[in-house]
Design a protein around this motif. Sequence first.
Motif: not given
Length: 183
Positions: A91-105
């Motif tokens: 488990m982890f949280t990504v709180d930066k670069d959230v738009m690229n993270a949305a695409q990758v996830f």
Amino acid sequence: MALSCDLMDIAQAAAGCSEQYAGLGNTVYVALPEDLTAKPAYEEDGQAAFASTAFAFNEGKGAFKIRCKKQTVQITSTANEGARGYSVQLMFTVDKDVMNAAQVFRILKNKGDAIFFVQNPAGGYYVVYDPDFGTELVNNYDTGTTPDSDMGHTVTVTCNPCPFALTSWEGTLTVKSELPPGE
């Protein structure tokens, strides 16, 4: 993979001579199984580890870095009933670069199989993956409600079943962004 049925003493050799901290760093690495030169293999002697050569990448391929919010990276495991392995979760949280993270996830969720590496503070990596059963990723996003709210993608990666509650790897991870240009 052979299963060692020999019991052994635990923590006797290093009793009291090293520090142990809870928690993991703030970087997770992810790779795709199809980018490897061969299916990863566990150590042949039944250790809770992958062979040192298990994660060799095809030319120009490698793992990708995911920078996580500090103090959010965690691995937990729960034993499945009987001799049915473990359910291991990262488990982890990504709180930066959230738009690229949305695409990758989205890509990782839809693929339904990826290999996750987390640096072991004692050296090497912890690996959340099994070559036969793979992994599943789910993530949620929250904008928060006030400037001081927690926000970002909360990610849970599950490997079930896994043969071990915690699996390590002592190899050298190839990180795609660290390859020389043109590779």
